[in-house]
Design an enzyme around this catalytic site. Sequence first.
Site, PDB file in Angstrom:
ATOM      1  N   HIS A  89      -4.977   5.289  11.549  1.00 42.62           N
ATOM      2  CA  HIS A  89      -4.265   4.021  11.293  1.00 42.62           C
ATOM      3  C   HIS A  89      -3.185   3.821  12.355  1.00 42.62           C
ATOM      4  O   HIS A  89      -2.643   4.782  12.894  1.00 42.62           O
ATOM      5  CB  HIS A  89      -3.592   4.058   9.919  1.00 42.62           C
ATOM      6  N   ASP A  96      -3.789   9.786  14.233  1.00 44.90           N
ATOM      7  CA  ASP A  96      -4.173   9.293  12.899  1.00 44.90           C
ATOM      8  C   ASP A  96      -5.052   8.050  13.095  1.00 44.90           C
ATOM      9  O   ASP A  96      -4.950   7.365  14.115  1.00 44.90           O
ATOM     10  CB  ASP A  96      -2.897   8.914  12.132  1.00 44.90           C
ATOM     11  N   ASP A 146       0.815  -1.220   0.000  1.00 46.67           N
ATOM     12  CA  ASP A 146       0.000   0.000   0.000  1.00 46.67           C
ATOM     13  C   ASP A 146       0.843   1.262   0.000  1.00 46.67           C
ATOM     14  O   ASP A 146       0.636   2.169   0.806  1.00 46.67           O
ATOM     15  CB  ASP A 146      -0.937  -0.002   1.208  1.00 46.67           C
ATOM     16  N   HIS A 167       4.042   4.632   9.167  1.00 46.51           N
ATOM     17  CA  HIS A 167       4.033   3.207   8.827  1.00 46.51           C
ATOM     18  C   HIS A 167       5.400   2.707   8.389  1.00 46.51           C
ATOM     19  O   HIS A 167       5.624   1.505   8.366  1.00 46.51           O
ATOM     20  CB  HIS A 167       3.032   2.918   7.706  1.00 46.51           C
TER      21      HIS A 167
HETATM   22  N1  LIG Z   1      -8.898   1.755   0.936  1.00 48.95           N
HETATM   23  C1  LIG Z   1      -7.501   1.994   0.597  1.00 48.95           C
HETATM   24  C2  LIG Z   1      -6.619   1.104   1.462  1.00 48.95           C
HETATM   25  C3  LIG Z   1      -5.427   1.911   1.918  1.00 48.95           C
HETATM   26  N2  LIG Z   1      -4.611   1.147   2.858  1.00 48.95           N
HETATM   27  C4  LIG Z   1      -3.388   1.867   3.233  1.00 48.95           C
HETATM   28  C5  LIG Z   1      -3.732   3.019   4.129  1.00 48.95           C
HETATM   29  C6  LIG Z   1      -2.481   3.850   4.454  1.00 48.95           C
HETATM   30  C7  LIG Z   1      -2.781   4.924   5.471  1.00 48.95           C
HETATM   31  C8  LIG Z   1      -1.639   5.911   5.594  1.00 48.95           C
HETATM   32  C9  LIG Z   1      -1.823   6.913   6.770  1.00 48.95           C
HETATM   33  O1  LIG Z   1      -3.016   7.640   6.635  1.00 48.95           O
HETATM   34  O2  LIG Z   1      -1.875   6.239   8.006  1.00 48.95           O
HETATM   35  C10 LIG Z   1      -0.646   7.867   6.774  1.00 48.95           C
HETATM   36  F1  LIG Z   1      -0.753   8.666   7.828  1.00 48.95           F
HETATM   37  F2  LIG Z   1       0.487   7.223   6.845  1.00 48.95           F
HETATM   38  F3  LIG Z   1      -0.671   8.606   5.691  1.00 48.95           F
HETATM   39 ZN   LIG Z   2      -3.868   7.265   8.481  1.00 53.00          ZN
END
Ligand SMILES: NCCCNCCCCCC(O)(O)C(F)(F)F
Ligand SMILES: [Zn+2]
Length: 670
Positions: free
Chosen positions: A176, A174, A94, A137
Site C-alpha cells: 500500500h 509494503d 479503514d 498511512h
Molecule cells: N479489503 C480490506 C480493505 C482494507 N483497506 C485498508 C488497507 C490498510 C492497509 C494497511 C497497511 O498494510 O498498509 C499497513 F502497513 F499500514 F498496515
Molecule cells: Zn500494506
Amino acid sequence: MAAGTALLYDEEMTKYKLLWVDPACKIEVPERLTVSHEALVRTGLAARCVSIAVREATDEEILLVHSEEYLEAVKKTPYMTLEDLMAFTQQYGDVYFHPNIYHCAKLAVGATLQLVDSVMTGRVRNGIALVRPPGHHSQKSAASGFCIFNNVAIGARYAMQKYGAKRVLIVDWDVHHGQGVQYCFEDDPNVLYFSWHRYEHQNFWPNLRESDYDSVGKEKGAGFNINVPWNKVGMENSDYLAVFFHVLLPVAYEFCPDLVLVSAGFDSAIGDPEGKMCATPDIFAHLTHLLMNLAGGKLCAVLEGGYNLTSLAQSVCQTVQTLLGDPAPLPADLGGPCESVLKSIHCVRSAHKQYWSCLKYTADLPASELSAKSLKVAEQKTGNEPEAQEQRSPEEIVWPEPPKRLCPPVRTAVALPEGVACPDACKRCSSAEAPSSLVLNRIRGDFFKESEDKVTLTALCDLIALLERMAKNEVRNGLALVQDVSMAMVCVMQHAPTSLTNRVLLVCVGDGCVPTRITEDGKTLLVHISSTEAQGQKSKHCVPVCLRKGCSDVAGFMQAVLGLLLPLGYEYNPGLVLLVRMPGSGVCESVWQQLAGLLQGLAQGHTLVLMQENETASAGPTASALLGSPAPMLGLLGNLLSEDLEALETLRNTLQADWKLLQHQKVEEA
Ligand SMILES: NCCCNCCCCCC(O)(O)C(F)(F)F
Ligand SMILES: [Zn+2]
C-alpha cells in the site's frame, strides 16, 4: 565497525483487536505479530539477534510528526466506551480504535526509536522492529489504514534531530502507498521516500491521485518522493528486482543516505489478500541484501502490513536471516518485468530524470503516454499480463517453502603467497596435502610446458583447494592473491569443481584482455568493466562495459554495476561469482568493496576474488567486504559522463533482447 542485528518485540502490542464488525479492518489481527515472532524463535533466528527492550514514545517524540490536537484526541481513547470508540473511529478511514491501542501505538513508536538509537549509536549494525499498529498511512492529524502514529516518519525525524542524520532514505515495500509518509516529507530534500504500491489506476485503496508516479515531491523536495504504481496484480520477483535495479538503487546510491529505514510491509508477498501479488518470501532476502551496503549498513526495518500469516512469517524470517549476514537463497528462474511494470518504471524514470543524473538519459515518453488514462487504454489493449490466480482465494494459494540457507562454517578463505599476512577472521587455505597429482599434471599440462615454477604451481593448487572446499560448502567465499590473474582465471575455469563452474559470472574490473577461451566455453557470463572500447565481439555472454574515465569513475562504475551488472547476474543466476581485479584497474577501494558486497547476493555467496599479489594493500578491505562488513559510503556521487550514460543505455537496449531483466522501458511498438 558495528555488528549485530537488533530485534524489538513486546507481546503487549498483541493486546488490542477489532471489537466490532468492520470487513475493512478484520484482517489486522494480533496473530500477525505472534506468528512472526514465533517463527523467528522456532528457526533460531531470534536467539542470534540482540534483543532490545521496547519503550513508550514520549509526547514530544510523537509531536515530531503529529499535531497536539490529534495526540490529545487519541489520549482520550483508553477511557472511551465501545460506542464512543466506534464514533471516534468514524472520522477516519479503514482504521479502528481500542482501549489499549494508544498504549500499543506508543510502544510501536518507542520500539522504532529504540531501533534507531541502537543503530545510530553503533550498538548494532542493523535491526527489525516487529510492531503493531503499523504507521505509514497515519498523518499529522489523522489515523488511517490501521495506523495511529507514523512510526517510520517519526523515526526519520528523530534520527535527523538527535543524531544529525543529514539524509534519510525510506524504502516502503509494503503493497500500500504510505501517503502519510509522503505528506510528511514531500517538501523535504533530506528524506527520500520510495514506495511501490498496488494502484490499478487509482482503483485501489487509498485511491489517491497523488499516489501515482508523477507525485515527485514539491518545492525543495522535488525529486525526493518516488512512487512506483503497480497497475496490475500478480507482480512477481522479477518485477520487484527490476524496480530495484532501474529505479531505487541508482537513485539511492546517488542520494547516499546516512540511514535507511524500511517500511517493511509483507502484504507485497504471495498469498496476501490485500496485495494479491505473486512474489515469494525469499525475494525479501534479496531486497534486504541490496540495501545493506547503503549508509554504511545502518538499516532499520519496521513492520507495516502483511495479512497472510504464512507468507508474513516466512518473509520476516527471510529478512532477518539476511540482516544477520547469512547467504541469500539462489534467485531462481527470474524472467523479465511484465509490460505493466515496464510502463510504470519508464514513467517513474521519466518523471524523475530532471532530478537524478543517473536517470538523465531515460528516453522521453511520448506526451500521449504520460497521461495516466492513456496508459490505462494501452493496458487494456495488451491484456497479456500475468493475472493473479484469481480462481483461488488468497488463503488457498500455495508456494514452495523458501530453500534452506545453510551457513558454511568458514566464511572467507584466502590463498596467499608466502609472507603475506592473513587478514583477520579469514582462514588461510592451502592444499595441505600435496596437490593431487592428477590436478597437478593437468595444471602443469596447461601452463608449464617447460618451467617448473614451483611457487606458481603451489599457488594454483591452493586456489583449487579453496574452490573444492567452497563446492563442499565448507567455505562460503574466498580471496586469492596470485602472480598472474589471467592464468589464475583460466585455471579456475578449468579445474574448479563443475558444481561451481557450470555457470560462472566472471566480473573483470580494469583494462586487460580476458583469455577468449574462457568466454567461448558456454559456461561463463563475462562482464568486463574497463576504460577501453571493446575489442572482442559483444555477445550475449560477453559484455564489455566501457567507462571513458576508467574504473576510477565512481558514479559511472556504480551505475554500470546497479543498472547492468546486477540485473545480468540475477537473471543468469550463477553457481559461482569470479570477481577479478585486473592489474592497474584504478578502481577505488570503497567502490571495489561495494561491488564485492553486492555480488554476494548471488551464488549463495560463493564469491571468489582474484587479485594480483602486489595488491596486498587491498587484501584487507576486500576481505572485510567478503566477511560481510558493509562497504563504506561513497559520498555524493558526481555527475555521470553523458557519453558513458548513453553507452550504458545503448548496451542495455542492445542486450535486453537476450536479458529481460535489463528491460526498463516500454519499447515502442515497432
Ligand atoms: N479489503 C480490506 C480493505 C482494507 N483497506 C485498508 C488497507 C490498510 C492497509 C494497511 C497497511 O498494510 O498498509 C499497513 F502497513 F499500514 F498496515
Ligand atoms: Zn500494506
